[in-house]
Design a protein around this motif. Structure first.
Motif, PDB file in Angstrom:
ATOM      1  N   UNK A 138     -21.832 -21.011 -41.723  1.00 20.10           N
ATOM      2  CA  UNK A 138     -23.059 -21.798 -41.585  1.00 20.10           C
ATOM      3  C   UNK A 138     -23.078 -22.390 -40.185  1.00 20.10           C
ATOM      4  N   UNK A 139     -24.251 -22.370 -39.548  1.00 17.31           N
ATOM      5  CA  UNK A 139     -24.375 -23.000 -38.242  1.00 17.31           C
ATOM      6  C   UNK A 139     -25.274 -24.217 -38.353  1.00 17.31           C
ATOM      7  N   UNK A 140     -24.894 -25.285 -37.655  1.00 17.87           N
ATOM      8  CA  UNK A 140     -25.657 -26.532 -37.640  1.00 17.87           C
ATOM      9  C   UNK A 140     -25.994 -26.855 -36.191  1.00 17.87           C
ATOM     10  N   UNK A 141     -27.287 -26.953 -35.886  1.00 16.68           N
ATOM     11  CA  UNK A 141     -27.717 -27.232 -34.521  1.00 16.68           C
ATOM     12  C   UNK A 141     -28.912 -28.156 -34.503  1.00 16.68           C
ATOM     13  N   UNK A 142     -29.535 -28.270 -33.334  1.00 17.93           N
ATOM     14  CA  UNK A 142     -30.658 -29.200 -33.211  1.00 17.93           C
ATOM     15  C   UNK A 142     -31.844 -28.617 -32.462  1.00 17.93           C
ATOM     16  N   UNK A 143     -31.711 -27.385 -31.962  1.00 15.94           N
ATOM     17  CA  UNK A 143     -32.743 -26.873 -31.064  1.00 15.94           C
ATOM     18  C   UNK A 143     -33.216 -25.485 -31.470  1.00 15.94           C
ATOM     19  N   UNK A 144     -34.282 -25.058 -30.815  1.00 17.60           N
ATOM     20  CA  UNK A 144     -34.797 -23.714 -31.035  1.00 17.60           C
ATOM     21  C   UNK A 144     -33.755 -22.666 -30.661  1.00 17.60           C
ATOM     22  N   UNK A 145     -33.012 -22.912 -29.582  1.00 18.97           N
ATOM     23  CA  UNK A 145     -31.945 -21.986 -29.193  1.00 18.97           C
ATOM     24  C   UNK A 145     -30.922 -21.813 -30.308  1.00 18.97           C
ATOM     25  N   UNK A 146     -30.567 -22.910 -30.974  1.00 15.62           N
ATOM     26  CA  UNK A 146     -29.578 -22.861 -32.049  1.00 15.62           C
ATOM     27  C   UNK A 146     -30.091 -22.050 -33.232  1.00 15.62           C
ATOM     28  N   UNK A 147     -31.312 -22.335 -33.644  1.00 15.89           N
ATOM     29  CA  UNK A 147     -31.879 -21.642 -34.800  1.00 15.89           C
ATOM     30  C   UNK A 147     -32.060 -20.162 -34.499  1.00 15.89           C
ATOM     31  N   UNK A 148     -32.567 -19.844 -33.322  1.00 18.15           N
ATOM     32  CA  UNK A 148     -32.785 -18.440 -32.961  1.00 18.15           C
ATOM     33  C   UNK A 148     -31.461 -17.677 -32.890  1.00 18.15           C
ATOM     34  N   UNK A 149     -30.433 -18.309 -32.342  1.00 17.62           N
ATOM     35  CA  UNK A 149     -29.131 -17.652 -32.235  1.00 17.62           C
ATOM     36  C   UNK A 149     -28.542 -17.380 -33.611  1.00 17.62           C
ATOM     37  N   UNK A 150     -28.617 -18.364 -34.494  1.00 16.54           N
ATOM     38  CA  UNK A 150     -28.062 -18.193 -35.835  1.00 16.54           C
ATOM     39  C   UNK A 150     -28.804 -17.109 -36.604  1.00 16.54           C
ATOM     40  N   UNK A 151     -30.121 -17.117 -36.519  1.00 18.31           N
ATOM     41  CA  UNK A 151     -30.900 -16.099 -37.230  1.00 18.31           C
ATOM     42  C   UNK A 151     -30.579 -14.702 -36.708  1.00 18.31           C
ATOM     43  N   UNK A 152     -30.447 -14.579 -35.393  1.00 16.57           N
ATOM     44  CA  UNK A 152     -30.127 -13.275 -34.810  1.00 16.57           C
ATOM     45  C   UNK A 152     -28.736 -12.806 -35.215  1.00 16.57           C
ATOM     46  N   UNK A 153     -27.840 -13.762 -35.476  1.00 15.11           N
ATOM     47  CA  UNK A 153     -26.480 -13.424 -35.898  1.00 15.11           C
ATOM     48  C   UNK A 153     -26.389 -13.140 -37.392  1.00 15.11           C
ATOM     49  N   UNK A 154     -27.456 -13.448 -38.144  1.00 16.15           N
ATOM     50  CA  UNK A 154     -27.425 -13.276 -39.587  1.00 16.15           C
ATOM     51  C   UNK A 154     -26.703 -14.401 -40.293  1.00 16.15           C
ATOM     52  N   UNK A 155     -26.843 -15.611 -39.759  1.00 17.28           N
ATOM     53  CA  UNK A 155     -26.105 -16.775 -40.238  1.00 17.28           C
ATOM     54  C   UNK A 155     -27.080 -17.850 -40.719  1.00 17.28           C
ATOM     55  N   UNK A 156     -26.909 -18.407 -41.918  1.00 15.86           N
ATOM     56  CA  UNK A 156     -27.749 -19.532 -42.326  1.00 15.86           C
ATOM     57  C   UNK A 156     -27.631 -20.676 -41.326  1.00 15.86           C
ATOM     58  N   UNK A 157     -28.717 -21.453 -41.188  1.00 12.36           N
ATOM     59  CA  UNK A 157     -28.722 -22.480 -40.144  1.00 12.36           C
ATOM     60  C   UNK A 157     -29.413 -23.747 -40.622  1.00 12.36           C
ATOM     61  N   UNK A 158     -28.807 -24.874 -40.271  1.00  7.58           N
ATOM     62  CA  UNK A 158     -29.364 -26.202 -40.520  1.00  7.58           C
ATOM     63  C   UNK A 158     -29.792 -26.794 -39.186  1.00  7.58           C
ATOM     64  N   UNK A 159     -30.978 -27.385 -39.148  1.00 10.09           N
ATOM     65  CA  UNK A 159     -31.449 -28.081 -37.949  1.00 10.09           C
ATOM     66  C   UNK A 159     -31.402 -29.581 -38.194  1.00 10.09           C
ATOM     67  N   UNK A 160     -30.875 -30.309 -37.219  1.00 13.96           N
ATOM     68  CA  UNK A 160     -30.779 -31.762 -37.313  1.00 13.96           C
ATOM     69  C   UNK A 160     -31.945 -32.415 -36.581  1.00 13.96           C
ATOM     70  N   UNK A 161     -32.564 -33.375 -37.238  1.00 11.41           N
ATOM     71  CA  UNK A 161     -33.625 -34.138 -36.581  1.00 11.41           C
ATOM     72  C   UNK A 161     -33.032 -35.048 -35.505  1.00 11.41           C
ATOM     73  N   UNK A 162     -33.841 -35.345 -34.496  1.00  8.37           N
ATOM     74  CA  UNK A 162     -33.427 -36.274 -33.458  1.00  8.37           C
ATOM     75  C   UNK A 162     -32.673 -35.640 -32.313  1.00  8.37           C
ATOM     76  N   UNK A 163     -32.662 -34.309 -32.246  1.00  7.71           N
ATOM     77  CA  UNK A 163     -31.927 -33.633 -31.184  1.00  7.71           C
ATOM     78  C   UNK A 163     -32.756 -33.442 -29.930  1.00  7.71           C
TER      79      UNK A 163
END
Length: 230
Positions: free
Chosen positions: A172-197
């Motif tokens: 699982x990947x946990x990030x705060x930005x569009x870069x984080x979400x896009x990277x995780x999705x491209x890797x085939x990894x579930x992703x959580x986005x944190x508010x306030x980043x």
């Protein structure tokens, strides 16, 4: 019917804007760099929209905002100056985000590998993790200078999983930005986005599998985030 394998085998975190609020130190170091070169400083909020894609991009975005052309060689020299300034003060104003310490501790106590995958250089990442007593809990730390392409490309995340001996869907990947979400999705990894980043687009609009306010809340949602079929 056989029991499902434990999931996740690893939880990987972004650093800036996710585990820590490092913007005040980044802001101070960038402004010190700029003023040393005769350029005006930026307000904190403006710098918040420049971070997240690595040091070279930070410098490029700053000069773009100044409406001044910058060739790659000059950009890299300014980036070196910035890194020297930042390294000397990387933990002066930086703070842990809500629930960060508990999230790392509780995940590790469950036997889940915990790591950091960030576009920030490895040395500065290690210094921040050590400062907050998180380094010993980390199974892996991958900085933006590790070799693979930086986020939003998936390469750093895939590299981290390979080093851990797991597949991306097992993490699982946990990030705060569009870069984080896009990277995780491209890797085939579930992703959580944190508010306030640090993102111009709100966390709820990033397309993550889940959006949270506190990092330790991740532990309450692990079953919900398990990929279908796994």
């Amino acid at each position: 019917m056989s029991a499902k394998a434990a999931w996740p085998k690893a939880v990987l975190f972004d650093l800036d804007g996710t585990l820590v609020d490092s913007l005040p130190d980044i802001h101070a170091a960038l402004n010190e760099t700029l003023t040393s070169l005769g350029e005006p400083p930026f307000p904190l909020e403006a710098v918040g929209h420049m971070v997240g894609a690595g040091v070279q991009v930070l410098i490029a975005r700053a000069y773009e905002a100044l409406d001044k052309p910058l060739d790659p060689a000059t950009r890299d020299k300014i980036a070196e100056r910035y890194l020297a300034i930042y390294a000397a003060r990387s933990t002066e104003l930086t703070t842990l985000n809500a629930g960060a310490s508990d999230a790392v501790r509780l995940l590790a106590d469950r036997g889940i590998a915990v790591g950091v995958v960030t576009n920030k250089p490895g040395a500065e990442t290690d210094a921040i993790l050590a400062h907050f007593g998180l380094a010993d809990r980390m199974a892996i730390v991958v900085g933006g200078d590790a070799g693979p392409r930086k986020k939003p490309e998936p390469d750093l995340l895939v590299f981290a999983c390979r080093q851990l001996g797991i597949e991306p869907h097992e993490a699982l990947f946990v990030g705060d930005s569009e870069n984080d979400v896009d990277a995780a999705k491209a890797a085939g990894m579930p992703v959580v986005a944190m508010r306030g980043g640090y993102t111009a687009k709100g966390a709820d609009a990033l397309g993550a599998d889940l959006v949270l306010d506190r990092l330790d809340a991740v532990l309450d949602h692990l079953d919900d985030l398990r990929p279908a079929g796994h």
